[in-house]
Design a protein around this motif. Sequence first.
Motif, PDB file in Angstrom:
ATOM      1  N   UNK A  51       0.745  -0.996   0.053  1.00  0.00           N
ATOM      2  CA  UNK A  51      -0.088   0.130   0.079  1.00  0.00           C
ATOM      3  C   UNK A  51       0.893   1.410   0.020  1.00  0.00           C
ATOM      4  N   UNK A  52       0.328   2.118  -0.377  1.00  0.00           N
ATOM      5  CA  UNK A  52       0.986   3.455  -0.596  1.00  0.00           C
ATOM      6  C   UNK A  52       1.658   4.045   0.948  1.00  0.00           C
ATOM      7  N   UNK A  53       1.154   3.502   1.992  1.00  0.00           N
ATOM      8  CA  UNK A  53       1.696   3.949   3.277  1.00  0.00           C
ATOM      9  C   UNK A  53       2.919   3.360   3.396  1.00  0.00           C
TER      10      UNK A  53
ATOM     11  N   UNK B   4      -7.023  -4.473  -0.674  1.00  0.00           N
ATOM     12  CA  UNK B   4      -7.621  -3.826   0.717  1.00  0.00           C
ATOM     13  C   UNK B   4      -8.259  -2.828   0.254  1.00  0.00           C
ATOM     14  N   UNK B   5      -9.240  -2.357   1.392  1.00  0.00           N
ATOM     15  CA  UNK B   5     -10.065  -1.259   1.126  1.00  0.00           C
ATOM     16  C   UNK B   5     -10.079  -0.183   2.526  1.00  0.00           C
ATOM     17  N   UNK B   6      -9.232  -0.619   3.270  1.00  0.00           N
ATOM     18  CA  UNK B   6      -8.827   0.233   4.584  1.00  0.00           C
ATOM     19  C   UNK B   6      -7.433   0.019   5.043  1.00  0.00           C
ATOM     20  N   UNK B   7      -6.780   1.163   5.359  1.00  0.00           N
ATOM     21  CA  UNK B   7      -5.613   0.977   5.925  1.00  0.00           C
ATOM     22  C   UNK B   7      -5.045   1.899   7.059  1.00  0.00           C
TER      23      UNK B   7
ATOM     24  N   UNK C 113      -9.686  -5.727   4.638  1.00  0.00           N
ATOM     25  CA  UNK C 113     -10.629  -5.893   3.379  1.00  0.00           C
ATOM     26  C   UNK C 113     -11.916  -6.492   4.286  1.00  0.00           C
ATOM     27  N   UNK C 114     -13.126  -5.385   3.729  1.00  0.00           N
ATOM     28  CA  UNK C 114     -14.285  -5.697   4.530  1.00  0.00           C
ATOM     29  C   UNK C 114     -14.262  -5.813   5.903  1.00  0.00           C
ATOM     30  N   UNK C 115     -13.422  -5.227   6.501  1.00  0.00           N
ATOM     31  CA  UNK C 115     -13.389  -5.423   8.061  1.00  0.00           C
ATOM     32  C   UNK C 115     -12.498  -6.347   8.447  1.00  0.00           C
TER      33      UNK C 115
ATOM     34  N   UNK D  38     -10.384  -4.390  15.906  1.00  0.00           N
ATOM     35  CA  UNK D  38     -11.134  -3.012  15.789  1.00  0.00           C
ATOM     36  C   UNK D  38      -9.897  -2.319  14.883  1.00  0.00           C
ATOM     37  N   UNK D  39      -9.946  -1.765  13.659  1.00  0.00           N
ATOM     38  CA  UNK D  39      -9.135  -0.961  13.040  1.00  0.00           C
ATOM     39  C   UNK D  39      -8.744   0.258  13.896  1.00  0.00           C
TER      40      UNK D  39
END
Length: 403
Positions: A183-185, A335-338, A358-360, A388-389
């Motif tokens: 990912x970009x991070x 992935x949809x959240x980082x 991805x989707x939690x 929990x993110x």
Amino acid sequence: MRIVIVGAGQAAASMAARLRATGHEGPLTVIGREPAAPYQRPPLSKDYLMGRMGLDRLTLRAPDWWRDQSIALHLSETALSIDPDARILTTDRGTHPYDALALTTGAAPRRLAAAMGGDLPGTHVIRTLADVDALAPDMREGHRLIVIGGGYIGLEAAAVARKLGLEVTLVEAAPRILGRVAPPQTAELIRALHLAQGVTLLEGRGISQITGTDRADGVALSDGTHLPADLVIMGIGVLPETALAATAGLALDNGIATDGQGRTSDPAIWAAGDCASIPYQGGRLRLESVGGAIDMADCVADNMLGAGRDHVPKAWFWSDQFDAKLQIAGLSTGHDQVVTRPGPEGHGDHAGSVWCFRQGRLIAVDALNDARAYMIGKRLIEAGRSPDPALIPTIPDLKTLLS
């Protein structure tokens, strides 16, 4: 049962050892086209290139081990074709009948086409012992190096070159380094590390030509810029070695296609390691990693002896760059959240972890100079647990996520 293994790398060595350890007493042959006995590849571009590790420490097994295990190790021998009906492997030295054949042929580094200067003297790839032995004399302090490709191999080569005192420019055609694999991070952490060490990074810049007549003397970019160089390293990925499999008419799909147990479209032929693609989450997956090669080779060895178990890929990787260690658990694709977390003190800005969901569901953790985050993330992924993110950036002790 006569078992023949083609390819003499990490997967082959692991498979041969597993076969003997789990009871195979029949003829066992390992065939490799390189002159060296099976050795570790990861240190080649780092400690071996820097002169801190010799071939004796790279080698996976002592010569006596192969003899004691009654394994026929054929080196400097090239497999040419497979006759699946007769169950015979033909090499440049003769024929090898088999009852079961395993292909651990690995992958080959991509080069730019000859028309683009990819075969000029002074151009290099990094994959084998011979590649690094050819590169080492050019890695001299003060030389100007251009690395083409911002994946892990290119970045590792750039890091070693800077430590050896070369002037290094890395050129990546994509908008950012590590575009396919992180990912970009994560890319930002690695970018900052390289910039701090004096590497020049040119992202979003295509290559039109490696220049030179008798030897590479630079790289022409697609925008017309010319970068002078004393040597060029191409780190533009690898391609699975499938030519031998094609002679047997085996199914190919981004590598040698296998079922969940490692069996190819021919029931007497198996595949493992970088050359093999396996069923995964409704598609196919080819893992380019030492851990993946060992795990799959062990599974295939068991299945050749009748275990009948599916291979469950465990995606974990690492990359050493300068004095930093990047450890990766899982696959971040899709992935949809980082979320990110600062690393432990003592590494300045060059530490931290990147958690991909991805989707939690937690699917990957990239940890730079943060072994604790890596180990906890790896355990969570393997257990199928997803924290929990929102907790990750600020929770005082990551270990509580395991409770």
